[in-house]
Design an enzyme around this catalytic site. Structure first.
Site, PDB file in Angstrom:
ATOM      1  N   CYS A 112      14.091  11.256   6.284  1.00  0.00           N
ATOM      2  CA  CYS A 112      13.574  10.688   7.715  1.00  0.00           C
ATOM      3  C   CYS A 112      15.443  10.414   8.158  1.00  0.00           C
ATOM      4  CB  CYS A 112      13.452   9.437   7.630  1.00  0.00           C
ATOM      5  SG  CYS A 112      13.968   7.926   7.113  1.00  0.00           S
ATOM      6  N   GLU A 135      10.254  16.259  14.287  1.00  0.00           N
ATOM      7  CA  GLU A 135      10.861  16.209  13.510  1.00  0.00           C
ATOM      8  C   GLU A 135      10.027  17.094  12.314  1.00  0.00           C
ATOM      9  OE1 GLU A 135       9.606  12.867  10.674  1.00  0.00           O
ATOM     10  OE2 GLU A 135      11.015  12.521  10.178  1.00  0.00           O
ATOM     11  N   LYS A 144       0.952  -1.175   0.164  1.00  0.00           N
ATOM     12  CA  LYS A 144      -0.186  -0.178  -0.377  1.00  0.00           C
ATOM     13  C   LYS A 144       0.773   1.110   0.171  1.00  0.00           C
ATOM     14  CE  LYS A 144      -2.160   3.080   2.072  1.00  0.00           C
ATOM     15  NZ  LYS A 144      -1.879   4.467   1.891  1.00  0.00           N
ATOM     16  N   GLU A 199      10.185   1.448  10.763  1.00  0.00           N
ATOM     17  CA  GLU A 199      11.232   2.524   9.888  1.00  0.00           C
ATOM     18  C   GLU A 199      10.195   3.911  10.544  1.00  0.00           C
ATOM     19  OE1 GLU A 199      12.502   0.840   6.728  1.00  0.00           O
ATOM     20  OE2 GLU A 199      13.174  -0.554   7.968  1.00  0.00           O
TER      21      GLU A 199
HETATM   22  P1  NAD Z   1       2.505   8.362   7.424  1.00  0.00           P
HETATM   23  O1  NAD Z   1       2.850   7.469   8.663  1.00  0.00           O
HETATM   24  O2  NAD Z   1       1.313   9.558   7.254  1.00  0.00           O
HETATM   25  O3  NAD Z   1       1.509   7.379   6.110  1.00  0.00           O
HETATM   26  C1  NAD Z   1       2.821   6.514   6.088  1.00  0.00           C
HETATM   27  C2  NAD Z   1       1.436   5.055   5.078  1.00  0.00           C
HETATM   28  O4  NAD Z   1       1.212   4.924   6.320  1.00  0.00           O
HETATM   29  C3  NAD Z   1       1.246   5.485   4.055  1.00  0.00           C
HETATM   30  O5  NAD Z   1       0.833   5.202   2.993  1.00  0.00           O
HETATM   31  C4  NAD Z   1      -0.029   5.854   4.525  1.00  0.00           C
HETATM   32  O6  NAD Z   1      -1.117   5.460   4.176  1.00  0.00           O
HETATM   33  C5  NAD Z   1      -0.089   4.652   5.689  1.00  0.00           C
HETATM   34  N1  NAD Z   1      -1.292   4.939   6.550  1.00  0.00           N
HETATM   35  C6  NAD Z   1      -1.827   6.341   7.422  1.00  0.00           C
HETATM   36  N2  NAD Z   1      -2.452   5.461   8.191  1.00  0.00           N
HETATM   37  C7  NAD Z   1      -2.318   4.014   8.195  1.00  0.00           C
HETATM   38  C8  NAD Z   1      -3.513   4.013   9.206  1.00  0.00           C
HETATM   39  N3  NAD Z   1      -4.397   4.180  10.219  1.00  0.00           N
HETATM   40  N4  NAD Z   1      -4.025   3.213   8.726  1.00  0.00           N
HETATM   41  C9  NAD Z   1      -2.353   2.210   7.738  1.00  0.00           C
HETATM   42  N5  NAD Z   1      -1.976   2.805   7.681  1.00  0.00           N
HETATM   43  C10 NAD Z   1      -2.027   4.287   6.872  1.00  0.00           C
HETATM   44  O7  NAD Z   1       3.911   9.202   6.855  1.00  0.00           O
HETATM   45  P2  NAD Z   1       4.165   9.807   5.649  1.00  0.00           P
HETATM   46  O8  NAD Z   1       3.854  11.629   6.096  1.00  0.00           O
HETATM   47  O9  NAD Z   1       3.521   8.691   4.517  1.00  0.00           O
HETATM   48  O10 NAD Z   1       6.016   9.885   5.671  1.00  0.00           O
HETATM   49  C11 NAD Z   1       6.458  10.723   6.360  1.00  0.00           C
HETATM   50  C12 NAD Z   1       7.189   9.947   7.666  1.00  0.00           C
HETATM   51  O11 NAD Z   1       7.819   8.488   7.246  1.00  0.00           O
HETATM   52  C13 NAD Z   1       8.314  10.125   8.290  1.00  0.00           C
HETATM   53  O12 NAD Z   1       7.421  11.030   9.657  1.00  0.00           O
HETATM   54  C14 NAD Z   1       9.232  10.285   7.940  1.00  0.00           C
HETATM   55  O13 NAD Z   1      10.939  10.499   8.645  1.00  0.00           O
HETATM   56  C15 NAD Z   1       9.213   8.353   7.535  1.00  0.00           C
HETATM   57  N6  NAD Z   1      10.245   7.605   7.607  1.00  0.00           N
HETATM   58  C16 NAD Z   1      11.202   7.501   7.488  1.00  0.00           C
HETATM   59  C17 NAD Z   1      11.819   6.247   6.910  1.00  0.00           C
HETATM   60  C18 NAD Z   1      12.241   4.719   7.710  1.00  0.00           C
HETATM   61  O14 NAD Z   1      13.439   4.850   6.668  1.00  0.00           O
HETATM   62  N7  NAD Z   1      12.555   5.155   9.031  1.00  0.00           N
HETATM   63  C19 NAD Z   1      11.669   6.320   5.822  1.00  0.00           C
HETATM   64  C20 NAD Z   1      11.345   7.394   5.458  1.00  0.00           C
HETATM   65  C21 NAD Z   1       9.801   7.295   5.715  1.00  0.00           C
END
Ligand code: NAD
Length: 497
Positions: free
Chosen positions: A297, A397, A189, A264
């Protein structure tokens, strides 16, 4: 991709000359939802790229069913059989890098040159390397207590992978490739703000001959289809990359079904510069973090600099930051892309406004760029000196082109500041002293610590975060172990046929 085809039907939209499916990919077929969501380009928000299928609970159910049905055959193919398919996927990714780059650049606005030259080929490498690593696994064998003992890796089962909007293709392959190599079937997803390159990954898996149902892509809004996916009791693994808040939701679903999950998550890495360091190299690397609008990130967003070199470091930092060019990510002269979405841009601006109101000092930037007019999503590269270490902009962040600047008196204070947030994803240390590097490496709490370098990653290394930066480790054998059920197999000595 336009040149190579063949495509696998479904509704297709032209994105940068590439026909991209806006449907889900389930059980080897394109499946459309009646409802859709808008996908727009950060490069020009007035441009709608696509109406993408908006999955719901029924689509989630269909995708997990497809993955569950395909699992026994894929698991039975063994590492060699799976490896052949995965290597074909890797070759196809390599072949289609220009098309993938064109689409992901429009969809997410990552710099196209960096996508073409570095980021996307890592997707191919993930497929190739995990096929090879799975084949190389040597079962641990030993004798004890009168038995012969072996540790076997067993495919775990249907796996849901949920990914964020930044670097969507590379991050998805980083998780899907080890899951597939381990013998699991996958429902991916991708994030709703940049879903298109993962739709192309489905085309490539299909073209590579991956059996129907082994790899599925479901499009939609996180709380809707994502929530339904992770609640499915047939899942055997959940792998998530995104924000800590979403991880809390997913963790609750994983706990309800007792499913192992890795998370992650975000970071607030310290970028620590000692007076004995190569200050020019450190300042250049620190200012380089504004690339891709700081939506990384692993970035070391808290600059911690030894007080005695404060002025010299700042002079060098400004010199390198001045060289940034805000612009269209398709232009190779551009170094700072627009942010992903107006909501995200407003969130980033909100951090800066609150910092200003808090009495933090804006050392540079601190405003939206006029580029792109009212709809423009560019923000000036920003450096903030906080009033205190408790300032919100230090502790949370931002995920935008915003760094903070603090000084420290000695090593003990550097360690104290480095470890003073709830995060623990990465840290960067610049020093010319090997002994100091060792001490800092032990004292700083983070999943990855880079000394005199940044973002150099070996695929076999463990990857993950401490604190609210994550749960578990992926990468190399750590990922293959996570996606497998490790089985202890014991035979009493002397057992014969
Ligand atoms: P997010 O948590 O808003 O969304 C991530 C994913 O989760 C999306 O596909 C979203 O549709 C899905 N999602 C949202 N709510 C959900 C739910 N209730 N149930 C299941 N899935 C759900 O994050 P984002 O804004 O897309 O990404 C940015 C974040 O990701 C930042 O905090 C960044 O640091 C982190 N990030 C971490 C890494 C790592 O390797 N540690 C890498 C890239 C990004």
């Amino acid at each position: 991709m336009s040149a190579a085809g063949p495509f696998i039907g479904g509704n297709r939209t032209d994105v940068g000359g590439v026909p991209v499916s806006t449907d889900h990919y389930i059980g080897g077929q394109r499946v459309a939802s009646a409802a859709t969501f808008d996908d727009r380009s950060p490069l020009d928000w007035s441009v709608k790229l696509a109406d993408v299928s908006r999955g719901d609970a029924a689509i989630a159910e269909m995708a997990v069913s497809a993955a569950a049905e395909a699992f026994p055959e894929w698991a039975a193919m063994g590492v060699k059989g799976r490896g052949e398919v995965m290597r074909r996927v890797a070759d196809l990714i390599d072949e289609h890098v220009p098309s993938l780059a064109a689409v992901e650049c429009l969809d997410m606005a990552m710099l196209e040159e960096s996508l073409r030259l570095r980021v996307l080929s890592r997707g191919a490498r993930n497929f190739r390397a995990y096929a090879e690593l799975a084949e190389q696994y040597e079962e641990r064998v030993w004798s004890s207590n009168g038995t012969a003992n072996r540790v076997m890796r067993m495919p775990a089962g249907p796996t849901v992978v949920i990914t964020p909007w930044n670097a969507p293709f590379m991050l998805s392959t980083w998780k899907c490739a080890p899951a597939l190599a381990a013998g699991n079937t996958v429902v991916l997803k991708p994030a709703e703000w940049s879903p298109l390159s993962c739709s192309l990954l489905a085309d490539l898996c299909h073209e590579a001959g991956m059996p129907a149902g082994v790899f599925n892509v479901v499009q939609g809004i996180g709380e809707e289809v994502g929530g339904a996916l992770v609640a499915d009791p047939r899942l055997k693994r959940i792998s998530f990359t995104g924000s800590p808040d979403t991880a809390r939701h997913i963790g609750r679903a994983a706990a309800a079904n007792i499913v192992p999950f890795t998370a992650e998550l975000g970071g607030k890495g310290p970028f620590i510069v000692f007076a004995d360091a190569d200050l020019e190299a450190a300042a250049k690397k620190a200012a380089g973090q504004f690339d891709d609008s700081g939506q990384v990130c692993l970035a070391g967003t808290r600059l911690l600099v030894e007080a005695s070199v404060r002025d010299e470091f700042l002079r060098l930092f400004h010199h390198f930051a001045d060289q940034h060019v805000l612009g269209d990510s398709r232009d190779s002269a551009t170094t700072i892309s627009p942010m992903i979405h107006p909501d995200h841009a407003a969130r980033v601006a909100g951090f800066v406004e609150r910092a200003r109101a808090n009495g933090d000092t804006i050392l540079r930037g601190g405003a939206r760029s006029p580029l792109g007019g009212d709809d423009g999503l560019w923000y000036e590269p920003t450096l903030i000196e906080p009033r205190s270490n408790d300032s919100e902009v230090v502790q949370h962040e931002v995920f935008g082109p915003v760094l903070t600047f603090q000084t420290f008196a000695d090593e003990a204070e550097a360690v104290h500041l480095a470890n003073s947030t709830a995060y623990g994803l990465s840290a960067i240390v610049y020093t010319s002293s090997q002994q100091r590097a060792e001490r800092m490496g032990r004292a700083v709490r983070a999943g990855t610590i880079w000394t005199n370098c940044f973002l150099v990653r070996d695929l076999t290394a463990p990857f993950g975060g401490c604190g609210i930066s994550g749960i578990g480790r992926e990468g190399g054998d750590y990922a293959l172990d996570f996606y497998s059920d490790l089985k202890m197999f014991q035979v009493l000595d002397g057992t014969t046929a």
